[in-house]
Design a protein around this motif. Sequence first.
Motif, PDB file in Angstrom:
ATOM      1  N   TRP A  55      35.675 -35.222  50.538  1.00 27.28           N
ATOM      2  CA  TRP A  55      35.108 -36.209  49.608  1.00 27.28           C
ATOM      3  C   TRP A  55      36.128 -36.605  48.548  1.00 27.28           C
ATOM      4  N   ALA A  56      36.900 -35.628  48.067  1.00 25.87           N
ATOM      5  CA  ALA A  56      37.877 -35.901  47.008  1.00 25.87           C
ATOM      6  C   ALA A  56      39.054 -36.731  47.514  1.00 25.87           C
ATOM      7  N   SER A  57      39.372 -36.621  48.787  1.00 28.63           N
ATOM      8  CA  SER A  57      40.490 -37.350  49.415  1.00 28.63           C
ATOM      9  C   SER A  57      41.852 -37.037  48.789  1.00 28.63           C
ATOM     10  N   VAL A  58      41.971 -35.898  48.139  1.00 27.32           N
ATOM     11  CA  VAL A  58      43.252 -35.465  47.582  1.00 27.32           C
ATOM     12  C   VAL A  58      43.405 -33.969  47.848  1.00 27.32           C
ATOM     13  N   SER A  59      44.630 -33.510  47.867  1.00 29.42           N
ATOM     14  CA  SER A  59      44.871 -32.083  48.110  1.00 29.42           C
ATOM     15  C   SER A  59      45.319 -31.367  46.836  1.00 29.42           C
ATOM     16  N   LEU A  60      44.848 -31.839  45.693  1.00 30.50           N
ATOM     17  CA  LEU A  60      45.238 -31.233  44.419  1.00 30.50           C
ATOM     18  C   LEU A  60      44.661 -29.832  44.284  1.00 30.50           C
ATOM     19  N   ARG A  61      45.481 -28.912  43.810  1.00 26.54           N
ATOM     20  CA  ARG A  61      45.042 -27.520  43.633  1.00 26.54           C
ATOM     21  C   ARG A  61      44.010 -27.370  42.525  1.00 26.54           C
ATOM     22  N   SER A  62      43.871 -28.359  41.664  1.00 26.45           N
ATOM     23  CA  SER A  62      42.941 -28.283  40.534  1.00 26.45           C
ATOM     24  C   SER A  62      41.495 -28.616  40.912  1.00 26.45           C
ATOM     25  N   LEU A  63      41.261 -29.091  42.132  1.00 18.37           N
ATOM     26  CA  LEU A  63      39.901 -29.451  42.544  1.00 18.37           C
ATOM     27  C   LEU A  63      38.985 -28.233  42.511  1.00 18.37           C
ATOM     28  N   SER A  64      37.855 -28.355  41.796  1.00 15.72           N
ATOM     29  CA  SER A  64      36.863 -27.284  41.749  1.00 15.72           C
ATOM     30  C   SER A  64      35.678 -27.591  42.644  1.00 15.72           C
ATOM     31  N   SER A  65      35.183 -28.837  42.582  1.00 16.11           N
ATOM     32  CA  SER A  65      34.001 -29.188  43.358  1.00 16.11           C
ATOM     33  C   SER A  65      33.816 -30.697  43.406  1.00 16.11           C
ATOM     34  N   CYS A  66      32.998 -31.121  44.356  1.00 12.45           N
ATOM     35  CA  CYS A  66      32.592 -32.525  44.476  1.00 12.45           C
ATOM     36  C   CYS A  66      31.126 -32.568  44.856  1.00 12.45           C
ATOM     37  N   ALA A  67      30.434 -33.542  44.331  1.00  7.69           N
ATOM     38  CA  ALA A  67      29.044 -33.766  44.705  1.00  7.69           C
ATOM     39  C   ALA A  67      29.031 -34.792  45.840  1.00  7.69           C
ATOM     40  N   GLY A  68      28.417 -34.442  46.921  1.00  6.37           N
ATOM     41  CA  GLY A  68      28.390 -35.337  48.072  1.00  6.37           C
ATOM     42  C   GLY A  68      27.275 -36.350  48.043  1.00  6.37           C
ATOM     43  N   THR A  69      26.455 -36.301  47.008  1.00  6.85           N
ATOM     44  CA  THR A  69      25.347 -37.237  46.914  1.00  6.85           C
ATOM     45  C   THR A  69      25.425 -38.003  45.603  1.00  6.85           C
ATOM     46  N   GLY A  70      24.644 -39.019  45.496  1.00  2.79           N
ATOM     47  CA  GLY A  70      24.601 -39.788  44.252  1.00  2.79           C
ATOM     48  C   GLY A  70      25.921 -40.477  43.985  1.00  2.79           C
ATOM     49  N   VAL A  71      26.409 -40.368  42.757  1.00  2.87           N
ATOM     50  CA  VAL A  71      27.626 -41.057  42.341  1.00  2.87           C
ATOM     51  C   VAL A  71      28.859 -40.470  43.027  1.00  2.87           C
ATOM     52  N   GLY A  72      28.858 -39.195  43.358  1.00  5.06           N
ATOM     53  CA  GLY A  72      29.996 -38.582  44.037  1.00  5.06           C
ATOM     54  C   GLY A  72      31.048 -38.040  43.094  1.00  5.06           C
ATOM     55  N   TYR A  73      30.616 -37.479  41.980  1.00  4.88           N
ATOM     56  CA  TYR A  73      31.553 -36.910  41.011  1.00  4.88           C
ATOM     57  C   TYR A  73      32.376 -35.778  41.621  1.00  4.88           C
ATOM     58  N   CYS A  74      33.634 -35.665  41.221  1.00  5.61           N
ATOM     59  CA  CYS A  74      34.475 -34.507  41.541  1.00  5.61           C
ATOM     60  C   CYS A  74      35.010 -33.952  40.226  1.00  5.61           C
ATOM     61  N   ARG A  75      35.214 -32.637  40.198  1.00  3.06           N
ATOM     62  CA  ARG A  75      35.700 -31.984  38.985  1.00  3.06           C
ATOM     63  C   ARG A  75      37.019 -31.278  39.276  1.00  3.06           C
TER      64      ARG A  75
END
Length: 106
Positions: A55-75
């Motif tokens: 969902w994030a479409s990036v391989s950044l090591r800082s990715l914690s989570s992504c919501a797969g529904t609604g707006v699709g926020y990633c943290r």
Amino acid sequence: MAAAPILSLAVAVVHAGDRLQLTPRQTILEADRHLLADGWIPAPQQTPSARERQWASVSLRSLSSCAGTGVGYCRFDYQRAKQRLSVVTVPSEPGQPSVGRVDRWW
């Protein structure tokens, strides 16, 4: 409208003594590049699933989570000394896995 004062406060705190440049709508790739240059290191609060990475479409090591529904926020989470920083993105192409754009941070 209520989010604007919170965003302003976050900017003031993060900018104190820094040359950090986070702006709404910049890509997380650009934000990550600036954060790393300013001494922030990736510090995810949790390990994202393979689906969240897609969902994030990036391989950044800082990715914690992504919501797969609604707006699709990633943290994305970072740390520098005893400071912590979380950056929340929204997809650049809503409803599609896509590189996120900065929505807010704290």
